[in-house]
Scaffold this motif. Structure first.
Motif, PDB file in Angstrom:
ATOM      1  N   THR A 704      17.034  11.502  -6.801  1.00  0.00           N
ATOM      2  CA  THR A 704      17.401  12.920  -6.861  1.00  0.00           C
ATOM      3  C   THR A 704      16.173  13.826  -6.879  1.00  0.00           C
ATOM      4  O   THR A 704      16.045  14.747  -6.054  1.00  0.00           O
ATOM      5  N   CYS A 705      15.266  13.606  -7.811  1.00  0.00           N
ATOM      6  CA  CYS A 705      14.103  14.499  -7.934  1.00  0.00           C
ATOM      7  C   CYS A 705      13.218  14.441  -6.695  1.00  0.00           C
ATOM      8  O   CYS A 705      12.661  15.472  -6.258  1.00  0.00           O
ATOM      9  N   LEU A 706      13.092  13.262  -6.094  1.00  0.00           N
ATOM     10  CA  LEU A 706      12.240  13.130  -4.908  1.00  0.00           C
ATOM     11  C   LEU A 706      12.865  13.825  -3.696  1.00  0.00           C
ATOM     12  O   LEU A 706      12.148  14.471  -2.909  1.00  0.00           O
ATOM     13  N   ARG A 774      13.475  13.974   4.315  1.00  0.00           N
ATOM     14  CA  ARG A 774      14.431  13.444   3.340  1.00  0.00           C
ATOM     15  C   ARG A 774      14.495  11.914   3.359  1.00  0.00           C
ATOM     16  O   ARG A 774      14.793  11.296   2.333  1.00  0.00           O
ATOM     17  N   PHE A 775      14.188  11.312   4.512  1.00  0.00           N
ATOM     18  CA  PHE A 775      14.292   9.846   4.597  1.00  0.00           C
ATOM     19  C   PHE A 775      13.325   9.159   3.640  1.00  0.00           C
ATOM     20  O   PHE A 775      13.525   8.005   3.251  1.00  0.00           O
ATOM     21  N   LEU A 776      12.260   9.872   3.213  1.00  0.00           N
ATOM     22  CA  LEU A 776      11.298   9.285   2.285  1.00  0.00           C
ATOM     23  C   LEU A 776      11.848   9.218   0.859  1.00  0.00           C
ATOM     24  O   LEU A 776      11.264   8.543   0.007  1.00  0.00           O
ATOM     25  N   LEU A 782      11.651   3.398   0.590  1.00  0.00           N
ATOM     26  CA  LEU A 782      10.571   3.078  -0.352  1.00  0.00           C
ATOM     27  C   LEU A 782      10.444   1.570  -0.567  1.00  0.00           C
ATOM     28  O   LEU A 782       9.325   1.040  -0.670  1.00  0.00           O
ATOM     29  N   LEU A 783      11.567   0.868  -0.618  1.00  0.00           N
ATOM     30  CA  LEU A 783      11.504  -0.577  -0.799  1.00  0.00           C
ATOM     31  C   LEU A 783      10.924  -1.250   0.443  1.00  0.00           C
ATOM     32  O   LEU A 783      10.172  -2.229   0.341  1.00  0.00           O
ATOM     33  N   LEU A 785       8.711   0.071   2.463  1.00  0.00           N
ATOM     34  CA  LEU A 785       7.260   0.287   2.417  1.00  0.00           C
ATOM     35  C   LEU A 785       6.603  -0.630   1.396  1.00  0.00           C
ATOM     36  O   LEU A 785       5.518  -1.177   1.637  1.00  0.00           O
ATOM     37  N   LEU A 786       7.264  -0.799   0.267  1.00  0.00           N
ATOM     38  CA  LEU A 786       6.710  -1.680  -0.763  1.00  0.00           C
ATOM     39  C   LEU A 786       6.620  -3.117  -0.264  1.00  0.00           C
ATOM     40  O   LEU A 786       5.613  -3.812  -0.502  1.00  0.00           O
ATOM     41  N   LEU A 787       7.646  -3.571   0.433  1.00  0.00           N
ATOM     42  CA  LEU A 787       7.615  -4.927   0.980  1.00  0.00           C
ATOM     43  C   LEU A 787       6.522  -5.074   2.028  1.00  0.00           C
ATOM     44  O   LEU A 787       5.850  -6.111   2.110  1.00  0.00           O
ATOM     45  N   ALA A 788       6.349  -4.022   2.828  1.00  0.00           N
ATOM     46  CA  ALA A 788       5.304  -4.081   3.860  1.00  0.00           C
ATOM     47  C   ALA A 788       3.913  -4.196   3.234  1.00  0.00           C
ATOM     48  O   ALA A 788       3.075  -5.006   3.666  1.00  0.00           O
ATOM     49  N   PHE A 789       3.656  -3.396   2.180  1.00  0.00           N
ATOM     50  CA  PHE A 789       2.353  -3.472   1.524  1.00  0.00           C
ATOM     51  C   PHE A 789       2.173  -4.810   0.805  1.00  0.00           C
ATOM     52  O   PHE A 789       1.071  -5.349   0.731  1.00  0.00           O
TER      53      PHE A 789
END
Length: 829
Positions: A704-706, A774-776, A782-783, A785-789
C-alpha cells in the motif's frame, strides 16, 4: 425418629454424622416433627455441599447409597434439587450434568456412570418409583411450558391434552404464577424433555455428534423401555423386597375437546374445582407411564405452534415464537422412527379395525392410537414452521430427514428385512394406503413447501443437490405417487352424501385425547376420512392445492429446468477449474496473483470439495430429474420445450453466457429471471475494471505505502515532462513507436463495455502519454528482482552489473514487442 437418626449417623457424610449425634430422644409428637424437619434440612444442606466438593463418580456412588438407605419421606425433600442438578435449571443458567455434550469416546468413565445412574432400570428411576408409591406431588411452573399451553392455562382454558387435567394449581392470594402438581414420574420426565429446549444451544466451535451424546442415547433407551416393540412394558422397579410401586390415582374419564380456541373459558376452573375420583379401567395402569412419556415428549418438543399461531406466521412480518435447533430436530426424528416401529409391532389381526374390542389389551390399543391421536397434528404444525422459517442452508437436511422418516412407516415394519436385499426400489404395499390418505397434507402440502425452498437454493452445491435427490427418490417409490393421487381424488370429490355426516365428523376431530377416551365412530367412507384429516389440520377454510394439479406441475417443470441449468453450471465450473492449474506461475503458487481469476466461482463449495464433488452433484441431479419425470410423468418433449422457451441455449458449452437481460436506453437491464440466475450462481457478468488504471483500488498483492509513493512520483514526472513525452510519442520513427508502447495505454472506449453510458464517458476521456511506475509496488515484481539478484550472487555477479544486465534485457524485450505491436497495427489497417 431413632431409626432416622441411626441412618444419618451411619451414613458416610461427616457433617451428617455430627448432626445426628446430638439429636435428643424426645417423646412429644410436635417436637419429633420439628426435629425431623431440622434433620431433613441438615441432610439436604450437607448433601448439596458434598455434592459440589466430591468428584463425579463419588457423588453418584453416594447418591445410590442414599436412594437405597433412606425412606421416601426423607428423599422427597431432595428430589427437586437432584432432578435440577442432573438436567439443569429451567431457565438454562445451570447446565447440570450437561448430557447433551457427554460422549463415551471423549469421557468414557463419566459417560458410563451417568448412563447407568439414569438408565430406565437404574437408581434414579428407583427413586422415582419409591416416591411414586407415597403419592408425593411436586410443583412445576406453568411459565416454562410451551407457548400455546402456557397461554391456554393463563387464560383459564383447559389444554386439549389430558396430560394437564387435574394438575393445575392456582396460587393463593398474593401468590406468584401458576403451577402444575406433578407426580414424581411426570416431574422427572418433564425436566428430562425440557432440558433439550431450555438449555443454551451448543456452541458452533464444539463439534458434538448428537447421536453419540448421552442425552440422545437416553431418549432411545426410554423409548425402547416404555414403548416396547416386543413384549409388554416392564413393571416398576421395587425398592423393597416383595414391594411394588403404586400407579397414580385413576384419572377422570377423558373429555372430548374441539380444536384450539374452541374451549369454554370456564372449563378449566370447573374441571379443577370438581376433581372427582372414579374407578378407571385397572388395566390402564399397565401403560400409564408409556402414555405419560409419549405425551410429555410430544408436548415439550412439538407443541410450540397452535393452528392460530401457524396461520398468523404466514404473514411475512410475523416474528418467530420458537426456533428449533438441529439437535432438537434430530431427537424428534428418533422419536418418530421409534413410534413407527412401535405402531407397526401390532400383529395383523390386532391392527385391523375389527380388532377394536374389550379383549384388546391397553398396550395394543395404545399402539394403534399413538401416532394419529398424539403426534400427527402437532408434528404437522412443527414441520410447517420449519419448512417456512429454516435458513436456506445445508442444516435443513435434518428437518428433511425427519419429514421423510415420518412419510415412510413401511421402513420400520417387521417385514422390511425380508426385502432389504432387493436392489430395485420396493413397491409400497396397498396396506399403507390408509396411512397415506390419513396423512395427505404431510405428503402434498409439505412437498409443495419443499419445492418452493428448492427453487430458492443453489442446486450446484452438492449438499442442496443431495436434498433434492432424497425427496425425489422417496416420492418415486413405486405405487406411492398413485396412493397420493388417489387420496387427493378422495378429498376433492364432491359431497353427494348426507350433509349431517360431514358436519358431525369434521367439526370434532378428537385426535389428541387419552387412549382411554372413546374412539370416534368407524367411518368406512375413505373420502370422509381424508376430508376429516385435512380439515382438522388446516381448518374448515383451507384452500387445498393439489400436488398433481397444474400449479404444482409448473413448479416441478421450473425445478427440472433449474436442475438442467445446475448440471451445466457444475460442468462449466469443473472445466474452468481443470484449466486453471496450467495458468499458474511460480508467483501465483506463492499467493501473489489475484484471487478468483482462475476459477470464477470462489464462493461455491465445489471448490472446497474438488472434482469428486462435481461428479456427485451431477449424479444427484441426474437421478433427481429422472425421479421427477417418473412421479409427474414428464416427457422429454416437455422439458425440451421449456428449455427453449426460457432461453437456456448455451454458448460455447455454457461459458460466457450473460444473465437474462433486455436492452434499454442506458444499457442492459436485468429481468426477474436474470436476477434469479445471478443470485443462484447460474450465470454472471464478466466484471473487469474499466476506469483509470492508475486510480484502481490497491490490490492484496501490492504494498500500500509503496504504491502511493510511486503514484506521487510518477505524477510529478508526468507534470514536469508532459510536453517532451507528447513530442516523443508524435514521432513516426522507431523511437516514437518505442515511446508510445511504454507511455500510452489502450483507449478505454475500445474495450469491451457492456453499458452504452460507459462508452460515451470513455469516448469523452482523452489521456496523453504518461509514465506509470505502479508495477514496482507489486510483491511479484519485487520478489522477481530479489530472485534475480540472488541468482546473480550465486554466480558471483555484482549488484551493479546485475542491474545493467536486467535493464539491457528489458530494453531488448521492449524493442521486440514494439516491432510486433507496429506490425499488428499495420495488419489491422
Amino acid at each position: 425418629m431413632t431409626t432416622f437418626r441411626r441412618r444419618v449417623a451411619e451414613w458416610r457424610f461427616p457433617s451428617l454424622r455430627r448432626a445426628a449425634l446430638w439429636v435428643p430422644q424426645v417423646g412429644s409428637g410436635r417436637a419429633n416433627t420439628l426435629m425431623v424437619f431440622s434433620l431433613c434440612s441438615v441432610f439436604q444442606a450437607s448433601l448439596k455441599a458434598d455434592y459440589i466438593n466430591k468428584p463425579f463418580a463419588q457423588r453418584c456412588q453416594d447418591l445410590v447409597k442414599v436412594i437405597e438407605d433412606f425412606p421416601a419421606k426423607e428423599l422427597h425433600t431432595i428430589f427437586p434439587w437432584l432432578v435440577e442438578s442432573i438436567f439443569g435449571s429451567l431457565d438454562g443458567i445451570l447446565v447440570g450434568w450437561n448430557l447433551r455434550c457427554l460422549q463415551g469416546r471423549v469421557n468414557p468413565v463419566e459417560y458410563s456412570i451417568a448412563m447407568e445412574f439414569l438408565d430406565p432400570g437404574g437408581p434414579m428411576m428407583k427413586l422415582v418409583y419409591k416416591l411414586q408409591a407415597e403419592d408425593y406431588k411436586f410443583d412445576f411452573p406453568v411459565s416454562y411450558l410451551p407457548g400455546p399451553v402456557k397461554a391456554s392455562i393463563q387464560e383459564r382454558v383447559l389444554p386439549d391434552s389430558p396430560l394437564y387435567h387435574n394438575k393445575v394449581q392456582f396460587p393463593p392470594t398474593g401468590g406468584l404464577g401458576l403451577n402444575l402438581a406433578l407426580n414424581p414420574f411426570e416431574y422427572y420426565i418433564f425436566f428430562f424433555a425440557l432440558s433439550l429446549i431450555t438449555q443454551k444451544p451448543l456452541p458452533v466451535s464444539l463439534h458434538v455428534r448428537t447421536s453419540d451424546c448421552a442425552y440422545f442415547i437416553l431418549v432411545d433407551r426410554y423409548l425402547s423401555w416404555f414403548l416396547p416393540t416386543e413384549g409388554s412394558v416392564p413393571p416398576p422397579l421395587s425398592s423393597s423386597p416383595g414391594g411394588a410401586s403404586a400407579s397414580p390415582a385413576p384419572r377422570t374419564p377423558a373429555m372430548s375437546f374441539a380444536s384450539y380456541g374452541l374451549h369454554d373459558t370456564s372449563l378449566l376452573k370447573r374441571h379443577i374445582s370438581h376433581q372427582t375420583s372414579v374407578n378407571a379401567d385397572p388395566a390402564s395402569h399397565e401403560i400409564w407411564r408409556s402414555e405419560t412419556l409419549l405425551q410429555v415428549f410430544v408436548e415439550m418438543w412439538l407443541h410450540h405452534y397452535s393452528l392460530e399461531l401457524y396461520q398468523k406466521m404466514q404473514s411475512p412480518h410475523a416474528k418467530e415464537s420458537f426456533t428449533p435447533t438441529e439437535e432438537h430436530v434430530l431427537v424428534v426424528r428418533l422419536l418418530l422412527k421409534h413410534l413407527h416401529a412401535f405402531a407397526n409391532s401390532l400383529k395383523p389381526e390386532q391392527a385391523s379395525p375389527s380388532a377394536h374390542s374389550h379383549a384388546t389389551s391397553p398396550l395394543e390399543e395404545f399402539k394403534r392410537a399413538a401416532v394419529p391421536r398424539f403426534v400427527q397434528q402437532k408434528l404437522y404444525l412443527f414441520l410447517q414452521h420449519c419448512f417456512g422459517h429454516w435458513p436456506l442452508d445445508a442444516s435443513f437436511r435434518a428437518v428433511l430427514e425427519m419429514w421423510l422418516s415420518y412419510l415412510q412407516p413401511w421402513r420400520y415394519a417387521p417385514e422390511k428385512q425380508a426385502q432389504s436385499n432387493d436392489s430395485q426400489p420396493r413397491c409400497v404395499s396397498e396396506k399403507w394406503a390408509p396411512f397415506v390418505q390419513e396423512n395427505l397434507l404431510m405428503y402434498t402440502k409439505l412437498f409443495v413447501a419443499f419445492l418452493n425452498r428448492a427453487l430458492r437454493t443453489d442446486l450446484v452445491s452438492p449438499k442442496n443437490a443431495l436434498m433434492v435427490f432424497r425427496v425425489a427418490k422417496v416420492f418415486a417409490q413405486p405405487n406411492l405417487a398413485e396412493m397420493i393421487q388417489k387420496g387427493e381424488q378422495l378429498f376433492l370429490e364432491p359431497e353427494l352424501g348426507i350433509p349431517h355426516r360431514q358436519h358431525r365428523l369434521f367439526m370434532a376431530p378428537t385426535l389428541t385425547g387419552s387412549f382411554l377416551s372413546p374412539w370416534p365412530p368407524v367411518v368406512t367412507d375413505a373420502s370422509f376420512k381424508v376430508k376429516s384429516h385435512v380439515y382438522s389440520l388446516e381448518g374448515q377454510d383451507c384452500k387445498y392445492t393439489p400436488m398433481f394439479g397444474p400449479e404444482v406441475r409448473t413448479l416441478v417443470l421450473r425445478l427440472a429446468w433449474l436442475i438442467t441449468q445446475a448440471k451445466q453450471t457444475a460442468k462449466s465450473i469443473s472445466d474452468q477449474c481443470m484449466e486453471s492449474p496450467g495458468g499458474f506461475s511460480f508467483l501465483s503458487w506463492l499467493g501473489f496473483s489475484p484471487m478468483g481469476t482462475n476459477c470464477p466461482y470462489p464462493a461455491n463449495d465445489l471448490d472446497e470439495m474438488g472434482q469428486d464433488s462435481v461428479r456427485k452433484t451431477d449424479e444427484y441431479l441426474e437421478k433427481a430429474l429422472e425421479y421427477l419425470r417418473q412421479i409427474f410423468r414428464l416427457s422429454e418433449a416437455q422439458l425440451t420445450q421449456l428449455t427453449l422457451a426460457l432461453g437456456t441455449t448455451q454458448d460455447e458449452n455454457g461459458k460466457k453466457q450473460l444473465p437474462d437481460c433486455i436492452v434499454g436506453e442506458d444499457g442492459l437491464i436485468l429481468t426477474p429471471l436474470g436476477r434469479y440466475q445471478i443470485i443462484n450462481g447460474l450465470r454472471r457478468f464478466e466484471i473487469e475494471y474499466q476506469g483509470d488504471s492508475e486510480l484502481q483500488p490497491i490490490r492484496s498483492y501490492e504494498i500500500t505505502c509503496l504504491v502511493r509513493a510511486l503514484f506521487r512520483l510518477s505524477s510529478a514526472i508526468n507534470r514536469r515532462f508532459a510536453g517532451q513525452m507528447v513530442a516523443l510519442c508524435s514521432r513516426n520513427d522507431f523511437l516514437g513507436s518505442f515511446c508510445r508502447y511504454h507511455l500510452t495505454e489502450p483507449v478505454l472506449a475500445n474495450r469491451h463495455l457492456l453499458s452504452p453510458v460507459g462508452r460515451r464517458q470513455a469516448a469523452s476521456q482523452t489521456r496523453g502519454p504518461r509514465l506509470s511506475l505502479r508495477f514496482l509496488g507489486s510483491y511479484r515484481t519485487l520478489l522477481s528482482l530479489l530472485l534475480a539478484f540472488f541468482v546473480a550472487y550465486l554466480f558471483r555477479v555484482g549488484p551493479l552489473l546485475c542491474t545493467l544486465l536486467l535493464v539491457l534485457g528489458y530494453v531488448l524485450y521492449a524493442m521486440a514487442m514494439t516491432v510486433l505491436t507496429e506490425r499488428g497495427k499495420l495488419h489491422q489497417l
